[in-house]
Write a protein that holds these residues in place. Structure first.
Motif, mmCIF file in Angstrom:
data_model
loop_
_atom_site.group_PDB
_atom_site.id
_atom_site.type_symbol
_atom_site.label_atom_id
_atom_site.label_comp_id
_atom_site.label_asym_id
_atom_site.label_seq_id
_atom_site.Cartn_x
_atom_site.Cartn_y
_atom_site.Cartn_z
ATOM 1 N N LYS A 136 -4.935 -3.392 19.479
ATOM 2 C CA LYS A 136 -6.232 -3.301 20.025
ATOM 3 C C LYS A 136 -5.735 -3.302 21.711
ATOM 4 C CE LYS A 136 -11.110 -3.853 20.349
ATOM 5 N NZ LYS A 136 -12.228 -4.620 19.833
ATOM 6 N N VAL A 137 -6.343 -2.402 22.425
ATOM 7 C CA VAL A 137 -6.076 -2.530 23.913
ATOM 8 C C VAL A 137 -7.134 -2.708 24.648
ATOM 9 C CG1 VAL A 137 -5.119 -0.966 26.031
ATOM 10 C CG2 VAL A 137 -4.343 -0.753 23.605
ATOM 11 N N TYR A 138 -7.143 -3.721 25.650
ATOM 12 C CA TYR A 138 -7.994 -4.270 26.431
ATOM 13 C C TYR A 138 -7.980 -3.701 27.900
ATOM 14 C CZ TYR A 138 -9.915 -7.203 22.606
ATOM 15 O OH TYR A 138 -10.374 -7.823 21.444
ATOM 16 N N PHE A 139 -8.839 -2.954 28.491
ATOM 17 C CA PHE A 139 -8.671 -2.753 29.886
ATOM 18 C C PHE A 139 -9.431 -3.922 30.674
ATOM 19 C CE2 PHE A 139 -8.055 1.083 27.585
ATOM 20 C CZ PHE A 139 -6.956 1.663 28.057
ATOM 21 N N ILE A 140 -9.013 -4.729 31.647
ATOM 22 C CA ILE A 140 -9.493 -5.782 32.078
ATOM 23 C C ILE A 140 -9.626 -5.513 33.729
ATOM 24 C CG2 ILE A 140 -9.559 -8.220 32.344
ATOM 25 C CD1 ILE A 140 -8.416 -8.748 29.756
ATOM 26 N N GLY A 141 -10.627 -5.651 34.130
ATOM 27 C CA GLY A 141 -10.921 -5.614 35.704
ATOM 28 C C GLY A 141 -10.581 -7.148 36.108
ATOM 29 N N ALA A 142 -9.718 -7.275 36.879
ATOM 30 C CA ALA A 142 -9.040 -8.563 37.683
ATOM 31 C C ALA A 142 -9.655 -8.888 38.686
ATOM 32 C CB ALA A 142 -7.647 -8.438 37.789
ATOM 33 N N LYS A 182 4.814 5.921 36.566
ATOM 34 C CA LYS A 182 4.019 7.299 36.737
ATOM 35 C C LYS A 182 2.836 7.154 35.794
ATOM 36 C CE LYS A 182 7.259 10.226 38.969
ATOM 37 N NZ LYS A 182 6.576 10.206 40.291
ATOM 38 N N GLN A 183 1.702 7.848 35.943
ATOM 39 C CA GLN A 183 0.544 7.657 35.244
ATOM 40 C C GLN A 183 0.879 8.171 33.639
ATOM 41 O OE1 GLN A 183 -2.519 6.319 35.965
ATOM 42 N NE2 GLN A 183 -2.639 6.300 33.831
ATOM 43 N N ARG A 184 1.476 9.216 33.609
ATOM 44 C CA ARG A 184 1.855 9.745 32.321
ATOM 45 C C ARG A 184 2.860 8.493 31.337
ATOM 46 N NH1 ARG A 184 4.901 13.274 35.271
ATOM 47 N NH2 ARG A 184 7.155 12.986 35.402
ATOM 48 N N ASN A 185 3.585 8.071 32.210
ATOM 49 C CA ASN A 185 4.311 7.135 31.374
ATOM 50 C C ASN A 185 3.546 5.672 31.046
ATOM 51 O OD1 ASN A 185 6.606 7.870 33.886
ATOM 52 N ND2 ASN A 185 7.010 8.276 31.862
ATOM 53 N N ILE A 217 -2.323 -7.473 20.588
ATOM 54 C CA ILE A 217 -3.226 -7.491 21.746
ATOM 55 C C ILE A 217 -2.790 -6.820 22.940
ATOM 56 C CG2 ILE A 217 -4.944 -8.570 22.946
ATOM 57 C CD1 ILE A 217 -5.586 -10.403 20.581
ATOM 58 N N VAL A 218 -2.996 -5.923 23.400
ATOM 59 C CA VAL A 218 -2.349 -5.440 24.694
ATOM 60 C C VAL A 218 -3.413 -5.328 25.730
ATOM 61 C CG1 VAL A 218 -1.410 -3.119 25.675
ATOM 62 C CG2 VAL A 218 -0.969 -3.675 23.460
ATOM 63 N N VAL A 219 -3.218 -5.977 26.801
ATOM 64 C CA VAL A 219 -3.951 -5.875 27.893
ATOM 65 C C VAL A 219 -3.594 -5.010 29.225
ATOM 66 C CG1 VAL A 219 -4.824 -7.492 29.978
ATOM 67 C CG2 VAL A 219 -4.872 -8.301 27.483
ATOM 68 N N ARG A 220 -4.377 -4.260 29.655
ATOM 69 C CA ARG A 220 -3.986 -3.364 30.752
ATOM 70 C C ARG A 220 -4.863 -4.073 31.821
ATOM 71 N NH1 ARG A 220 -2.126 -0.832 34.928
ATOM 72 N NH2 ARG A 220 -2.132 1.270 34.957
ATOM 73 N N LEU A 221 -4.295 -4.867 32.714
ATOM 74 C CA LEU A 221 -4.854 -5.701 33.957
ATOM 75 C C LEU A 221 -4.910 -4.823 35.328
ATOM 76 C CD1 LEU A 221 -6.175 -8.378 34.172
ATOM 77 C CD2 LEU A 221 -3.929 -9.123 34.881
ATOM 78 N N LYS A 222 -6.078 -4.340 35.555
ATOM 79 C CA LYS A 222 -6.310 -3.489 36.666
ATOM 80 C C LYS A 222 -6.952 -4.436 37.819
ATOM 81 C CE LYS A 222 -6.696 0.883 34.266
ATOM 82 N NZ LYS A 222 -5.940 1.743 35.141
ATOM 83 N N GLY A 223 -6.792 -4.217 39.030
ATOM 84 C CA GLY A 223 -7.442 -4.555 40.219
ATOM 85 C C GLY A 223 -8.878 -4.095 40.234
ATOM 86 N N GLY A 224 -9.739 -5.014 40.822
ATOM 87 C CA GLY A 224 -11.352 -4.525 40.665
ATOM 88 C C GLY A 224 -11.785 -4.130 39.283
ATOM 89 N N ASP A 225 -12.608 -3.232 39.071
ATOM 90 C CA ASP A 225 -13.092 -2.771 37.938
ATOM 91 C C ASP A 225 -12.326 -1.447 37.519
ATOM 92 O OD1 ASP A 225 -15.843 -3.000 36.465
ATOM 93 O OD2 ASP A 225 -15.220 -0.633 36.509
ATOM 94 N N PRO A 226 -12.328 -1.548 36.092
ATOM 95 C CA PRO A 226 -11.189 -0.036 35.740
ATOM 96 C C PRO A 226 -12.052 1.014 35.803
ATOM 97 C CG PRO A 226 -11.376 -2.247 34.142
ATOM 98 C CD PRO A 226 -12.193 -2.558 35.052
ATOM 99 N N ILE A 268 -13.928 2.262 38.060
ATOM 100 C CA ILE A 268 -14.186 2.733 39.806
ATOM 101 C C ILE A 268 -12.712 2.816 40.117
ATOM 102 C CG2 ILE A 268 -15.273 2.074 41.901
ATOM 103 C CD1 ILE A 268 -17.043 0.155 40.191
ATOM 104 N N PHE A 269 -12.427 4.046 40.336
ATOM 105 C CA PHE A 269 -11.208 4.571 40.811
ATOM 106 C C PHE A 269 -9.903 3.882 40.108
ATOM 107 C CE2 PHE A 269 -14.328 4.695 44.389
ATOM 108 C CZ PHE A 269 -14.815 6.093 44.145
ATOM 109 N N GLY A 270 -9.926 3.730 38.768
ATOM 110 C CA GLY A 270 -8.997 2.955 38.151
ATOM 111 C C GLY A 270 -8.171 3.861 37.062
ATOM 112 N N ARG A 271 -8.623 5.005 37.120
ATOM 113 C CA ARG A 271 -8.153 6.074 36.268
ATOM 114 C C ARG A 271 -7.984 5.746 34.841
ATOM 115 N NH1 ARG A 271 -2.859 9.069 39.013
ATOM 116 N NH2 ARG A 271 -3.562 10.537 37.430
ATOM 117 N N VAL A 272 -9.074 4.731 34.308
ATOM 118 C CA VAL A 272 -9.198 4.371 33.262
ATOM 119 C C VAL A 272 -9.553 5.451 32.192
ATOM 120 C CG1 VAL A 272 -11.604 3.752 33.149
ATOM 121 C CG2 VAL A 272 -9.969 2.525 31.689
ATOM 122 N N GLY A 273 -10.265 6.537 32.755
ATOM 123 C CA GLY A 273 -10.719 7.714 31.968
ATOM 124 C C GLY A 273 -9.487 8.405 31.195
ATOM 125 N N GLU A 274 -8.608 8.571 31.991
ATOM 126 C CA GLU A 274 -7.168 9.305 31.605
ATOM 127 C C GLU A 274 -6.714 8.592 30.282
ATOM 128 O OE1 GLU A 274 -4.754 10.400 34.562
ATOM 129 O OE2 GLU A 274 -6.547 10.360 36.228
#
Length: 326
Positions: free
Chosen positions: A3-9, A64-67, A81-90, A92-98
């Motif tokens: 499972k992948v979690y996108f976490i806003g740091a 790069k994003q594709r990588n 468990i995979v965490v994609r840790l992003k600054g701010g909120d994933p 809001i301008f975090g490209r989480v949709g892609e």
């Protein structure tokens, strides 16, 4: 399958991480983190977790994003468990949709853990409310990096409203030109917050007419948030965060034992810009690369030895870093 979690740091201050984000981060098997994530959050990881730095420098992406998409696909297909840790909120301008689109196509389970975005965090830490009964009844979040042909109604959005421009410093001249072309009042207040919510935060105020000159004169760089609107007038000099006793102090902690997240917080709660490094043969080797990357971007002018023996072991206070992190 994992499972992948996108976490806003959050925006910088490590305590802006949510409770859910902290819980998931502590259980992660692999953490893929961005440049704008404060790496002390990795101190919450379990001993077996792997770290991967995704970079995200302006104009230069270490991965790069594709990588990154491919990495999420490969790691998400494993039982972990995979965490994609992003600054701010994933979201809001975090490209989480892609990134989630990649997972959806592969039927990989994921969750998004929202974070505190820069607009909320940087404004609050600068004493600027985004809404105010007398000044603003709406808030717009926008990026200064617009698509070709895209236009923004600056005039309409700043009338009785607040506009927050993310990463707007590089495009400030063209933004100022468009504001004036749309007859936005030249005296409309503007605030620029650099490195919001960290002890190195700088907040400068200007007007639409003077914003470019002020940014250039103060050598403001990204990451910065530009706030446009009458709410900026609510700021009255240094506010609560900038009045904390250690605000502006850049402190590097050194210890031969593992430096805990809680130890870091005793400094950040007083406003310091702080980082901690464990040195010696018993150090956690996973952090060698993390430290290299962070110290390449940031400097510290005060050093605190949590192990007092280190003061006599090293005549040159930086030799320990050169030896352990080279």
């Amino acid at each position: 399958m994992g499972k992948v979690y996108f976490i806003g740091a959050g925006s910088g201050d490590p305590e802006l991480l949510t409770l859910k984000g902290k819980r998931v981060l502590e259980s992660a098997d692999i953490i893929i983190y961005d440049r704008l994530v404060h790496p002390v959050l990795l101190y919450l990881a379990k001993d077996s977790a792997r770290f991967i730095y995704s970079g995200k420098y302006p104009k230069h992406h270490v991965l790069k994003q594709r990588n990154i998409n491919q990495l999420l696909l490969e790691e998400g297909q494993r039982d972990q468990i995979v965490v994609r840790l992003k600054g701010g909120d994933p979201g809001i301008f975090g490209r989480v949709g892609e990134e989630i689109n990649t997972l959806q196509n592969a039927r990989i389970s994921y969750e998004i853990v929202p974070g505190i975005t820069a607009a909320s965090a940087a404004s609050s830490y600068s004493g600027i409310p985004l809404t105010h009964r007398e000044h603003s009844s709406k808030v717009t979040l926008a990026t200064a990096h617009r698509q070709v042909g895209e236009t923004i109604d600056f005039k309409g959005l700043t009338e009785n409203g607040t506009m927050c421009l993310y990463m707007g410093v590089e495009k400030v001249k063209s933004t100022q030109q468009k504001l004036l072309e749309q007859h936005v009042a030249p005296q409309l207040p503007v605030a620029i917050v650099e490195w919001g919510t960290l002890g190195r935060q700088r907040t400068v105020t200007a007007t639409v007419q003077t914003m470019t000159k002020v940014i250039e004169a103060n050598k403001i760089q990204n990451p910065s948030l530009i706030i446009l609107g009458d709410v900026v007038s609510c700021r009255n000099g240094a506010d609560w965060y900038e009045q904390l006793p250690l605000f502006g102090h850049k402190i590097l902690l050194l210890d031969t034992e593992k430096i805990t997240f809680e130890t870091i917080l005793t400094y950040t709660q007083k406003g310091a810009d702080v980082y901690g490094i464990q040195v010696g043969d018993n150090r956690d080797l996973r952090f060698d690369e993390v430290h290299k990357q962070y110290l390449n971007d940031h400097y510290f002018d005060e050093m605190v030895y949590l192990d007092q023996d280190l003061m006599t072991m090293y005549k040159d206070q930086w030799s320990v870093l050169n030896e352990q992190i080279k």
